[in-house]
Design an enzyme around this catalytic site. Structure first.
Site, PDB file in Angstrom:
ATOM      1  CE1 TYR A  53       2.150 -60.902   1.338  1.00  0.00           C
ATOM      2  CE2 TYR A  53       0.492 -58.951   1.317  1.00  0.00           C
ATOM      3  CZ  TYR A  53       1.400 -59.824   1.805  1.00  0.00           C
ATOM      4  OH  TYR A  53       1.522 -60.271   3.356  1.00  0.00           O
ATOM      5  CB  SER A 238      -2.072 -65.560  10.084  1.00  0.00           C
ATOM      6  OG  SER A 238      -2.563 -67.105   9.471  1.00  0.00           O
ATOM      7  CG  LEU A 240      -9.761 -66.641  11.231  1.00  0.00           C
ATOM      8  CD1 LEU A 240     -10.767 -66.398  10.028  1.00  0.00           C
ATOM      9  CD2 LEU A 240     -10.508 -67.144  12.212  1.00  0.00           C
ATOM     10  N   GLY A 243      -6.516 -70.009   8.193  1.00  0.00           N
ATOM     11  CA  GLY A 243      -7.809 -70.539   7.720  1.00  0.00           C
ATOM     12  C   GLY A 243      -8.203 -71.636   8.542  1.00  0.00           C
ATOM     13  CG  LEU A 245      -7.966 -71.007  14.678  1.00  0.00           C
ATOM     14  CD1 LEU A 245      -7.297 -69.934  15.259  1.00  0.00           C
ATOM     15  CD2 LEU A 245      -8.690 -71.973  15.736  1.00  0.00           C
ATOM     16  N   GLY A 247     -12.119 -74.042  10.780  1.00  0.00           N
ATOM     17  CA  GLY A 247     -12.635 -75.380  11.039  1.00  0.00           C
ATOM     18  C   GLY A 247     -12.813 -76.060   9.797  1.00  0.00           C
ATOM     19  CE  LYS A 248      -9.991 -72.856   4.853  1.00  0.00           C
ATOM     20  NZ  LYS A 248     -10.032 -71.510   3.960  1.00  0.00           N
TER      21      LYS A 248
END
Length: 350
Positions: A53, A238, A240, A243, A245, A247-248
Site C-alpha cells: 500500500y 470493500s 461498499l 465506493g 455502493l 451511489g457516487k
C-alpha cells in the site's frame, strides 16, 4: 462497539476494522493520523494494512501506508497495545517488490522485517498472505474460463504452502508475528493450510479477508461455511464495492479524485451495466426505508451471519463517520426481504 474473537486466535477485535490502503495516495499522513485517532475513539481496535500500500499500487508509494502507521506508533508509543495490527505480504506480480517474485520462505523473512521496520513496532498481531501464488478466482477472475485449476501442479503447490507455513512458524517463534491469516484465497486454500498445519504441527491460519459486498457475494455460503466450521475469522474487504455502493458513480458520474478515475492494477472491473442497475435497485430500497445507500450496504454486511469484522476504508472524515454510524443501524425483516429481492435479480453484477 462489540469485540469478537479472531478465529482460533486469542485476539479480541472490534466488529469493524479500519482499512488504510488510501493512506499515502488519496490521504496524507496527517489525514491518516486523524482517521486512526477517530477510529480508536469510536471503539475500533483493529487496523489493517499491507506492504504494497498505498493503492493504486506504485513504486513511489509502496510501503508508504505502513510508514504512516509506524510514524503514528512512534508518536504514540504508549498506545501500541490498544489495537490489533494486521499487515500483508505481497504476492507474485508486483515488480518493485522482490522483483515480482512469489511468496516463499525467503520472501516472508524479508517482508516481515521490512514491515516491522516501517511500522516501527516489535511485533505484528496478524500477518497475512495478500494473495496466493497460484492463479485464484479473485479480482473478476471468478467467471468460467478465467482460471483453469487443472493447470496447477498440485504437489508443487502443496510443497510451497508447507514452506510458507514453516517460514511463518519461524517468524512466530522469533516473536515477530503473533498470528497468521489469508487474503484473497479460496475454500481449498483455507482447508489445505489447515490440513498441513495439523499434519506438521505448524501454526493455523486464523482468518481470511476477501472482497464481499451486496455486489460481490461469491463467498456466500460455501467459503463462509468453511470459515465458521473451521473457526477461521471471515473479514470482508470493500463492503461498499470500491465506493460504488455509496451511489457516487450513478448515471455515469466519476467525481474527481475518486478511485474509478485512477488507473487500477486489475482495471475498473466493478463498472458494469449490471452493477449500475443493482446499485439503483438497492438505492430504491434504501430510500423506501429512510436509509442512506451506505447505511443499507454496510449494515447488511456488518450483521451477516459468519462475518467476524468488516474492513472499511474512507478518504474523508465524513465518510469514516458515516461508515461507523452504519454499525448501529438495525435492518428490519422487511428491509432484509427487500434486499433479498434485489440479490435474486442481480446475484453477481460484476
Amino acid at each position: 462497539m462489540k469485540t469478537v474473537k479472531l478465529g482460533s486466535s486469542d485476539l479480541q477485535v472490534s466488529e469493524v476494522c479500519l482499512g488504510s490502503m488510501t493512506w499515502g495516495n488519496q490521504n496524507t499522513q496527517d489525514e491518516a493520523f486523524a482517521q486512526i485517532d477517530y477510529a480508536l475513539e469510536r471503539g475500533i481496535n483493529f487496523i489493517d494494512t499491507a506492504e504494497m500500500y498505498a493503492v493504486p499500487p506504485s513504486k513511489e508509494t509502496s510501503g508508504l501506508t505502513e510508514t504512516y502507521i509506524g510514524n503514528w506508533i512512534a508518536t504514540n508509543k504508549s498506545r501500541r497495545d490498544e489495537f490489533v495490527l494486521a499487515t500483508k505480504i505481497a504476492g507474485v506480480g508486483i515488480p518493485w517488490i522482490r522483483d515480482g517474485g512469489k511468496i516463499d520462505g525467503d520472501a516472508i523473512r524479508q517482508a516481515v522485517d521490512g514491515s516491522l521496520r516501517r511500522l516501527q513496532t516489535d511485533y505484528i498481531d496478524l500477518y497475512q498472505l495478500h494473495w496466493p501464488n497460484r492463479m485464484s478466482p479473485h479480482f473478476s477472475k471468478h467467471w468460467p474460463g478465467q482460471v483453469d485449476p487443472t493447470d496447477t501442479d498440485i504437489e508443487q503447490e502443496r510443497a510451497g504452502l508447507l514452506e510458507i507455513l514453516q517460514a511463518l512458524d519461524e517468524m512466530m517463534q522469533a516473536g515477530k508475528i503473533r498470528h497468521i491469516g489469508l487474503s484473497d484465497d479460496t475454500p481449498w486454500g483455507i482447508s489445505e493450510y489447515l490440513r498441513l498445519a495439523e499434519l506438521h504441527d505448524l501454526p493455523k491460519m486464523v482468518s481470511i479477508q476477501n472482497e464481499f459486498s451486496l455486489l460481490h457475494l461469491k463467498d456466500w455460503p460455501y467459503l463462509i461455511e468453511n470459515c465458521v466450521f473451521n473457526d477461521v475469522a471471515y473479514l470482508p474487504w470493500s463492503p461498499l464495492a470500491g465506493g460504488a455502493l455509496s451511489g457516487k458513480y450513478a448515471n455515469g458520474a466519476k467525481p474527481a479524485g475518486c478511485r474509478w478515475t485512477m488507473q487500477q492494477r486489475n482495471g475498473i472491473f466493478r463498472d458494469t451495466a449490471h452493477s449500475h442497475e443493482a446499485i439503483a435497485a438497492y438505492k430504491e430500497v434504501a430510500d423506501q426505508h429512510d436509509l442512506s445507500l451506505v447505511q443499507l450496504s454496510l449494515a447488511w454486511v456488518y450483521q451477516l451471519a459468519g462475518v467476524t469484522s468488516t474492513i472499511i476504508g474512507a478518504t474523508s472524515m465524513e465518510q469514516l463517520a458515516e461508515d461507523l454510524d452504519a454499525y448501529s443501524v438495525a435492518l428490519s425483516a422487511e428491509v432484509l426481504a427487500d434486499i433479498d429481492g434485489v440479490i435474486k435479480r442481480f446475484p453477481q453484477p460484476f
